[in-house]
Scaffold this active site. Structure first.
Site, PDB file in Angstrom:
ATOM      1  N   CYS A   1       0.851  -1.194   0.000  1.00 20.51           N
ATOM      2  CA  CYS A   1       0.000   0.000   0.000  1.00 20.51           C
ATOM      3  C   CYS A   1       0.888   1.246   0.000  1.00 20.51           C
ATOM      4  O   CYS A   1       1.991   1.242   0.532  1.00 20.51           O
ATOM      5  CB  CYS A   1      -0.912   0.000   1.220  1.00 20.51           C
ATOM      6  SG  CYS A   1      -2.079   1.398   1.246  1.00 20.51           S
TER       7      CYS A   1
ATOM      8  N   ASP B   1       0.434   3.739   1.720  1.00 23.49           N
ATOM      9  CA  ASP B   1       0.410   4.292   3.081  1.00 23.49           C
ATOM     10  C   ASP B   1       1.830   4.547   3.609  1.00 23.49           C
ATOM     11  O   ASP B   1       2.675   3.655   3.574  1.00 23.49           O
ATOM     12  CB  ASP B   1      -0.328   3.301   3.995  1.00 23.49           C
ATOM     13  CG  ASP B   1      -0.684   3.908   5.344  1.00 23.49           C
ATOM     14  OD1 ASP B   1       0.236   4.393   6.042  1.00 23.49           O
ATOM     15  OD2 ASP B   1      -1.866   3.907   5.706  1.00 23.49           O
TER      16      ASP B   1
ATOM     17  N   ARG C   1       3.019   4.671   6.399  1.00 26.05           N
ATOM     18  CA  ARG C   1       3.450   3.909   7.574  1.00 26.05           C
ATOM     19  C   ARG C   1       3.924   2.508   7.235  1.00 26.05           C
ATOM     20  O   ARG C   1       4.294   1.740   8.122  1.00 26.05           O
ATOM     21  CB  ARG C   1       2.273   3.811   8.580  1.00 26.05           C
ATOM     22  CG  ARG C   1       1.785   5.164   9.072  1.00 26.05           C
ATOM     23  CD  ARG C   1       0.442   5.041   9.754  1.00 26.05           C
ATOM     24  NE  ARG C   1      -0.596   4.571   8.815  1.00 26.05           N
ATOM     25  CZ  ARG C   1      -1.857   4.318   9.163  1.00 26.05           C
ATOM     26  NH1 ARG C   1      -2.232   4.485  10.426  1.00 26.05           N
ATOM     27  NH2 ARG C   1      -2.720   3.905   8.271  1.00 26.05           N
TER      28      ARG C   1
ATOM     29  N   HIS D   1      -2.227  -4.017   4.963  1.00 30.23           N
ATOM     30  CA  HIS D   1      -2.020  -3.616   6.357  1.00 30.23           C
ATOM     31  C   HIS D   1      -3.360  -3.327   7.018  1.00 30.23           C
ATOM     32  O   HIS D   1      -4.264  -2.764   6.400  1.00 30.23           O
ATOM     33  CB  HIS D   1      -1.088  -2.397   6.441  1.00 30.23           C
ATOM     34  CG  HIS D   1      -1.670  -1.146   5.855  1.00 30.23           C
ATOM     35  ND1 HIS D   1      -2.155  -0.125   6.638  1.00 30.23           N
ATOM     36  CD2 HIS D   1      -1.859  -0.760   4.571  1.00 30.23           C
ATOM     37  CE1 HIS D   1      -2.617   0.834   5.850  1.00 30.23           C
ATOM     38  NE2 HIS D   1      -2.453   0.473   4.592  1.00 30.23           N
TER      39      HIS D   1
ATOM     40  N   CYS E   1      -6.095  -0.147   6.814  1.00 30.10           N
ATOM     41  CA  CYS E   1      -5.862   0.449   5.489  1.00 30.10           C
ATOM     42  C   CYS E   1      -7.035   1.367   5.114  1.00 30.10           C
ATOM     43  O   CYS E   1      -8.189   0.929   5.052  1.00 30.10           O
ATOM     44  CB  CYS E   1      -5.717  -0.659   4.447  1.00 30.10           C
ATOM     45  SG  CYS E   1      -5.370  -0.029   2.790  1.00 30.10           S
TER      46      CYS E   1
HETATM   47 CO    CO Z   1      -3.443   1.155   2.974  1.00 25.30          CO
END
Ligand code: CO
Length: 210
Positions: free
Chosen positions: A43, A45, A47, A99, A102
Protein backbone atom coordinates in the site's frame (compact mmCIF):
# COMPACT_ATOMS: atom_id res chain seq x y z
CA UNK A 1 7.81 24.16 10.80
CA UNK A 2 10.87 24.00 8.58
CA UNK A 3 11.07 24.04 4.83
CA UNK A 4 10.17 20.44 3.96
CA UNK A 5 12.24 20.31 0.80
CA UNK A 6 15.25 21.68 2.62
CA UNK A 7 14.77 19.23 5.50
CA UNK A 8 14.63 16.23 3.20
CA UNK A 9 17.75 17.23 1.28
CA UNK A 10 19.56 17.91 4.54
CA UNK A 11 18.56 14.47 5.80
CA UNK A 12 19.74 12.95 2.53
CA UNK A 13 23.24 14.45 2.95
CA UNK A 14 23.37 13.18 6.53
CA UNK A 15 22.32 9.69 5.40
CA UNK A 16 24.97 9.64 2.65
CA UNK A 17 27.60 10.59 5.24
CA UNK A 18 26.48 7.80 7.57
CA UNK A 19 26.50 5.15 4.83
CA UNK A 20 29.98 6.16 3.67
CA UNK A 21 31.28 5.99 7.23
CA UNK A 22 30.01 2.40 7.46
CA UNK A 23 31.25 1.42 3.99
CA UNK A 24 33.18 3.76 1.70
CA UNK A 25 32.19 1.58 -1.31
CA UNK A 26 28.49 1.50 -0.45
CA UNK A 27 27.27 3.62 -3.38
CA UNK A 28 29.89 2.32 -5.79
CA UNK A 29 28.67 -1.21 -5.16
CA UNK A 30 24.98 -0.28 -5.51
CA UNK A 31 25.71 1.55 -8.78
CA UNK A 32 26.89 -1.71 -10.37
CA UNK A 33 23.32 -3.01 -10.62
CA UNK A 34 20.45 -4.58 -8.74
CA UNK A 35 19.70 -8.21 -8.06
CA UNK A 36 16.73 -8.25 -5.67
CA UNK A 37 15.12 -11.55 -4.70
CA UNK A 38 11.78 -9.99 -3.83
CA UNK A 39 9.04 -8.01 -5.49
CA UNK A 40 6.89 -6.19 -2.96
CA UNK A 41 3.38 -5.06 -3.84
CA UNK A 42 2.24 -2.88 -0.96
CA UNK A 43 0.00 0.00 0.00
CA UNK A 44 1.10 3.61 -0.61
CA UNK A 45 0.41 4.29 3.08
CA UNK A 46 3.39 6.19 4.53
CA UNK A 47 3.45 3.91 7.57
CA UNK A 48 4.25 0.77 5.58
CA UNK A 49 7.70 1.24 3.99
CA UNK A 50 8.85 -2.09 2.55
CA UNK A 51 12.52 -1.87 3.49
CA UNK A 52 12.22 -0.58 7.05
CA UNK A 53 9.56 -3.04 8.23
CA UNK A 54 11.47 -6.03 6.82
CA UNK A 55 14.88 -4.87 8.00
CA UNK A 56 16.20 -4.87 4.43
CA UNK A 57 18.37 -2.43 2.52
CA UNK A 58 18.43 -0.64 -0.84
CA UNK A 59 18.94 -3.30 -3.49
CA UNK A 60 17.02 -6.01 -1.62
CA UNK A 61 13.41 -5.40 -2.72
CA UNK A 62 11.84 -4.27 -6.01
CA UNK A 63 8.77 -2.29 -5.02
CA UNK A 64 5.36 -1.43 -6.42
CA UNK A 65 2.91 0.46 -4.24
CA UNK A 66 -0.61 1.75 -4.80
CA UNK A 67 -3.70 2.40 -2.72
CA UNK A 68 -4.62 -0.84 -0.92
CA UNK A 69 -1.93 -2.99 -2.60
CA UNK A 70 -4.07 -3.93 -5.57
CA UNK A 71 -3.17 -6.23 -8.48
CA UNK A 72 -5.47 -4.90 -11.19
CA UNK A 73 -4.93 -6.80 -14.42
CA UNK A 74 -5.44 -3.77 -16.68
CA UNK A 75 -2.97 -1.65 -14.69
CA UNK A 76 -0.02 -1.09 -17.05
CA UNK A 77 2.10 0.22 -14.21
CA UNK A 78 1.65 -2.95 -12.12
CA UNK A 79 2.05 -5.21 -15.17
CA UNK A 80 5.26 -3.46 -16.24
CA UNK A 81 6.75 -3.77 -12.76
CA UNK A 82 5.69 -7.42 -12.58
CA UNK A 83 7.08 -8.21 -16.02
CA UNK A 84 10.44 -6.58 -15.30
CA UNK A 85 10.70 -8.19 -11.86
CA UNK A 86 9.89 -11.70 -13.10
CA UNK A 87 11.40 -11.75 -16.59
CA UNK A 88 14.51 -9.59 -16.16
CA UNK A 89 15.35 -9.46 -12.44
CA UNK A 90 14.05 -13.01 -11.90
CA UNK A 91 12.84 -12.37 -8.37
CA UNK A 92 12.14 -15.56 -6.43
CA UNK A 93 9.30 -14.24 -4.30
CA UNK A 94 6.42 -11.83 -4.83
CA UNK A 95 4.84 -10.52 -1.67
CA UNK A 96 1.48 -8.77 -1.58
CA UNK A 97 1.49 -6.98 1.76
CA UNK A 98 -1.68 -5.33 3.03
CA UNK A 99 -2.02 -3.62 6.36
CA UNK A 100 -4.68 -3.51 9.04
CA UNK A 101 -6.38 -0.13 9.23
CA UNK A 102 -5.86 0.45 5.49
CA UNK A 103 -7.77 3.62 4.55
CA UNK A 104 -8.50 2.30 1.06
CA UNK A 105 -10.04 -0.90 2.39
CA UNK A 106 -12.06 0.93 5.04
CA UNK A 107 -13.33 3.44 2.44
CA UNK A 108 -14.33 0.53 0.16
CA UNK A 109 -16.53 -0.85 2.98
CA UNK A 110 -18.44 2.42 3.16
CA UNK A 111 -20.82 4.17 0.80
CA UNK A 112 -19.53 7.72 0.79
CA UNK A 113 -18.65 9.19 -2.61
CA UNK A 114 -15.03 10.36 -2.59
CA UNK A 115 -14.36 11.38 -6.19
CA UNK A 116 -11.99 9.85 -8.72
CA UNK A 117 -10.71 7.32 -6.20
CA UNK A 118 -14.17 5.65 -6.19
CA UNK A 119 -13.13 3.98 -9.45
CA UNK A 120 -10.07 2.44 -7.79
CA UNK A 121 -12.06 1.43 -4.71
CA UNK A 122 -14.49 -0.45 -6.96
CA UNK A 123 -11.88 -3.18 -7.32
CA UNK A 124 -11.82 -3.54 -3.53
CA UNK A 125 -15.62 -3.49 -3.34
CA UNK A 126 -15.63 -6.48 -5.70
CA UNK A 127 -13.56 -8.37 -3.12
CA UNK A 128 -16.20 -7.54 -0.50
CA UNK A 129 -18.95 -8.89 -2.76
CA UNK A 130 -17.06 -12.16 -3.37
CA UNK A 131 -16.74 -12.61 0.39
CA UNK A 132 -19.97 -10.94 1.53
CA UNK A 133 -21.30 -13.93 3.49
CA UNK A 134 -18.19 -14.14 5.66
CA UNK A 135 -17.75 -10.38 6.07
CA UNK A 136 -21.39 -9.54 6.79
CA UNK A 137 -21.37 -12.14 9.56
CA UNK A 138 -18.68 -10.17 11.45
CA UNK A 139 -20.63 -7.64 13.51
CA UNK A 140 -17.68 -5.67 14.91
CA UNK A 141 -16.64 -3.00 12.39
CA UNK A 142 -12.94 -3.11 13.26
CA UNK A 143 -12.84 -6.90 13.11
CA UNK A 144 -14.70 -6.88 9.81
CA UNK A 145 -12.24 -4.34 8.38
CA UNK A 146 -9.30 -6.49 9.53
CA UNK A 147 -10.69 -9.57 7.84
CA UNK A 148 -11.46 -7.55 4.72
CA UNK A 149 -7.79 -6.47 4.59
CA UNK A 150 -6.76 -10.15 4.72
CA UNK A 151 -9.30 -11.29 2.11
CA UNK A 152 -8.22 -8.45 -0.17
CA UNK A 153 -4.58 -9.57 0.03
CA UNK A 154 -5.59 -13.17 -0.68
CA UNK A 155 -7.57 -12.05 -3.74
CA UNK A 156 -4.64 -9.98 -5.06
CA UNK A 157 -2.25 -12.93 -4.67
CA UNK A 158 -4.69 -14.92 -6.80
CA UNK A 159 -4.69 -12.13 -9.39
CA UNK A 160 -0.91 -12.40 -9.66
CA UNK A 161 -1.21 -16.12 -10.36
CA UNK A 162 -3.73 -15.45 -13.10
CA UNK A 163 -1.28 -13.31 -15.10
CA UNK A 164 0.50 -14.83 -18.09
CA UNK A 165 3.72 -13.34 -16.69
CA UNK A 166 3.61 -15.50 -13.57
CA UNK A 167 2.20 -18.59 -15.32
CA UNK A 168 4.92 -18.46 -18.00
CA UNK A 169 7.60 -18.28 -15.29
CA UNK A 170 6.13 -21.39 -13.65
CA UNK A 171 6.02 -23.14 -17.02
CA UNK A 172 9.74 -22.37 -17.49
CA UNK A 173 10.30 -23.93 -14.03
CA UNK A 174 11.59 -20.59 -12.83
CA UNK A 175 11.41 -20.62 -9.02
CA UNK A 176 8.71 -18.12 -8.10
CA UNK A 177 6.55 -18.13 -5.00
CA UNK A 178 3.64 -15.79 -4.29
CA UNK A 179 2.92 -14.75 -0.72
CA UNK A 180 0.15 -12.83 1.04
CA UNK A 181 1.00 -10.88 4.18
CA UNK A 182 -0.72 -8.35 6.44
CA UNK A 183 1.20 -5.79 8.44
CA UNK A 184 -0.14 -4.49 11.73
CA UNK A 185 0.59 -0.78 12.10
CA UNK A 186 -0.23 -1.09 15.83
CA UNK A 187 2.65 -3.42 16.71
CA UNK A 188 4.84 -3.64 13.62
CA UNK A 189 4.27 -7.38 13.17
CA UNK A 190 3.78 -8.88 9.69
CA UNK A 191 1.36 -11.84 9.55
CA UNK A 192 1.78 -14.50 6.87
CA UNK A 193 -1.76 -15.24 5.66
CA UNK A 194 -0.78 -18.68 4.40
CA UNK A 195 -1.81 -18.15 0.78
CA UNK A 196 1.34 -19.34 -0.88
CA UNK A 197 1.08 -20.05 -4.60
CA UNK A 198 3.88 -21.93 -6.35
CA UNK A 199 2.21 -23.27 -9.47
CA UNK A 200 -0.80 -22.96 -11.77
CA UNK A 201 -2.70 -25.81 -10.12
CA UNK A 202 -3.33 -23.57 -7.11
CA UNK A 203 -5.73 -21.60 -9.33
CA UNK A 204 -9.24 -22.37 -10.56
CA UNK A 205 -8.87 -24.13 -13.94
CA UNK A 206 -10.65 -21.39 -15.88
CA UNK A 207 -7.59 -19.20 -15.28
CA UNK A 208 -5.02 -21.70 -16.54
CA UNK A 209 -3.19 -20.36 -19.61
CA UNK A 210 -1.47 -22.92 -21.82
CO1 CO B 1 -3.44 1.15 2.97
Amino acid sequence: MGDTKFDLLEKNRQWVKEQLELDPNYFNNLSLGQNPEYLWIGCSDSRVPANQITGTKPGDIFVHRNIANMVVHSDMNMLSVLSYAVEVLKVKHIIVCGHYGCGGVVAAMENQQLGLIDNWLRHIKDVYRFNAAELDAIKDNTERARRFVELNVIEQVGHLGKTSIVQNAWRRDQPLTLHGWAYDVKDGIIHDLGVTFTCTKDLHKVYHLD
